[in-house]
Design an enzyme around this catalytic site. Structure first.
Site, short mmCIF file in Angstrom:
data_model
loop_
_atom_site.label_atom_id
_atom_site.label_comp_id
_atom_site.label_asym_id
_atom_site.label_seq_id
_atom_site.Cartn_x
_atom_site.Cartn_y
_atom_site.Cartn_z
N GLU A 1 24.70 -16.90 -9.40
CA GLU A 1 25.61 -17.32 -8.33
C GLU A 1 25.81 -18.83 -8.26
OE1 GLU A 1 21.51 -17.26 -6.37
OE2 GLU A 1 22.57 -16.27 -8.01
N HIS B 1 19.75 -17.79 -11.71
CA HIS B 1 20.69 -17.66 -10.59
C HIS B 1 22.13 -17.64 -11.09
CE1 HIS B 1 17.94 -18.04 -7.16
NE2 HIS B 1 17.23 -18.85 -7.94
N CYS C 1 15.88 -13.36 -9.73
CA CYS C 1 14.65 -14.15 -9.61
C CYS C 1 13.56 -13.37 -8.86
CB CYS C 1 14.93 -15.51 -8.98
SG CYS C 1 15.79 -16.62 -10.11
#
EC number: 6.3.5.2
Length: 513
Positions: A174, A172, A86
């Site tokens: 994660e 994202h 990002c």
């Protein structure tokens, strides 16, 4: 051993994302050690760390704003694979000659991307759901970069420069909402960074023992034992490293759970043959806390009194130069950094006086709670101790909301013991991350027998979580909650109402104060 450990490091640079520690967490789950460091880290420091790969985290800034977080562009010339997430991707783009501008609409939530099935997306589906959270977008790529994923609203959802081993994703990976996020991270770590994934608690122990021995030498350490899992694991680890050079000071500040003090002395003093001094400081702490209702002030008072007391005990012991604490990774992030707003000062971070005479030893401050438990098992601590409920340094002082009194402490102590008994009877200890009772500073009207009562309300908090960074309230069976409520109201004096907290984290924190 140390060199092998350093070679297996993935460095995550912090640009302020709420998910930055999740990146570190996901990498460790793959058996690769990872550390989170400030984005202002120097190139020389990075070279000394010798990472196998670098990840630039997301963040709330816009790269084109004055004063926005940045990084030394030389990081892209180290010959080490770098991936931006990002904001990290946008920063990489800008620093390498591309352009970024504000998007027409902020993209937040789930999105479907279409990816090239190679590079970061090797062996992954062409179409997949990811979690977007950005208000800026890349307009032009730097020289040498290619698009490897896009979505209807994001032309550059993922990019790469394979010759320089530079990568970026505008989502994202994660976050668990990204269905193949872990696989993408694994491709970066294993296939691109060539990590072998051999990080274990066993080699963590070996490395930390060497660090402790090197730092301490022949000097002495005082370990602050609170009765909780974190400080107990730290004490056993340090004792394994330096033996009798460690003296544990167990402060009975009157804010402990039921039976806590005797249990600590028996299990660790006798069971591990550790030198533990039990200090009865109930009156001292209660006098300092008298009339104090502000939670931050309570934390500071408790933290300060702990350290002042250690100063006094150290003077008796002589030659104690170090103070050991059970600070965790989550403690540090919740106490705020250059990139994160302070949520609440932590008892192991924000409560230390500036004139403290000790050097700190915090051997588990790079570990998450579940990793500390795994470490405890590896150290030989019995499972029933390792899986005890987490207990904050300020103890029941932050589970009594408002001013602390002996009567209120006894209510929390007894109600918490009942809750733990019922959870154990129902076999739910491993299913619930954390559970405890709190005493809000409110009373309510009730009826017991033929009489009107005006007594306290007890709150029950029980949450499920993986690493403590986020949590949800536990869906405990109503019959179990009814048993808890009935026992507390009938067995604990001055309580006529029990409520159950059904708030997740965020927006709340797990503890009430």
């Amino acid at each position: 051993m140390e060199m092998a450990f350093e070679q297996e490091l993935i460095l995550v640079l912090d640009f302020g994302s709420q998910y930055n520690q999740l990146i570190t967490r996901r990498i460790r789950e793959m058996g690769v050690y990872s550390e989170l460091h400030d984005h202002e880290i120097s190139i020389e420091e990075i070279k000394k760390m010798n990472p196998k790969g670098i990840i630039l985290s997301g963040g709330p800034n816009s790269v084109y704003e004055e004063g926005s977080f940045t990084v030394d562009p030389e990081i892209f010339n180290l010959g080490v694979p770098v991936m931006g997430i990002c904001y990290g991707m946008q920063l990489m783009t800008k620093l390498l000659g591309g352009s970024v501008e504000r998007a027409n609409e902020r993209e937040y939530g789930k999105a479907v991307i279409k990816a090239e099935t190679h590079s970061l997306f090797t062996k992954l589906p062409e179409e997949q759901t990811v979690w977007m959270s950005h208000s800026d977008k890349v307009i032009n790529l730097p020289e040498g970069f290619n698009v490897i994923a896009h979505s209807p609203s994001c032309k550059y959802a993922a990019i790469e420069n394979p010759e320089r081993n530079l990568y970026g994703v505008q989502f994202h990976p994660e976050v668990r909402h990204s269905e193949y996020g872990n696989d993408l991270l694994r491709n970066f770590i294993r296939e691109i960074c060539k990590c072998t994934g051999e990080w274990t608690m066993e080699n963590f122990i070996e490395i930390e023992i060497e660090k402790i021995r090197e730092k301490v030498g022949d000097r002495k350490v005082i370990c602050a034992m609170s009765g909780g899992v974190d400080s107990s694991v730290v004490a056993v680890l340090i004792h394994k490293a330096i033996g009798d050079q460690l003296t544990c000071i167990f402060v009975d500040h009157g804010l402990l759970r039921k039976g806590e003090g005797d249990m600590v002395m028996k299990q660790f003093g006798e069971g591990f043959n550790m030198n533990i001094i039990r200090v009865d400081a109930k009156e001292r702490f209660m006098s300092k806390l008298a009339g104090v209702s502000d939670p931050e002030q309570k934390r500071k008072i408790i933290g300060n009194e702990f350290v002042y007391l250690f100063d006094e005990e150290a003077a008796k012991l002589k030659d104690a130069d170090f103070l050991a604490q059970g600070t965790l990774y989550t403690d540090i992030i919740e106490s705020g950094t250059k990139t994160a707003q302070t949520i609440k000062s932590h008892h192991n971070v924000g409560g230390l006086p500036e004139d403290m005479q000790f050097e700190l030893i915090e051997p588990v401050n790079t570990l998450f709670k579940d990793e500390v438990r795994a470490l405890g098992i590896e150290l030989g601590i019995p499972e029933h101790l390792v899986w005890r409920q987490p207990f904050p340094g300020p103890g029941l002082g932050i589970r009594v909301l408002g001013e602390i009194t002996e009567e209120k402490l006894e209510i929390v102590r007894e109600s918490d013991a009942i809750l733990r008994e019922v959870i154990a009877e129902e076999g739910l200890e491993r299913d619930i991350w954390q559970y405890f009772t709190v005493l809000p500073d409110i009373r309510s009207v009730g009826v017991m027998g033929d009489y009107r009562t005006y007594d306290y309300t007890v709150g029950v908090r029980a949450v499920t979580s993986i690493d403590g960074m986020t949590s949800d309230f536990a869906r405990i069976d109503w019959e179990v909650l009814q048993k808890v409520s009935s026992r507390i109201v009938n067995e604990v004096d001055h309580v006529n109402r029990v409520v159950y907290d059904i708030t997740s984290k965020p927006p709340s924190t797990i503890e009430w104060e």
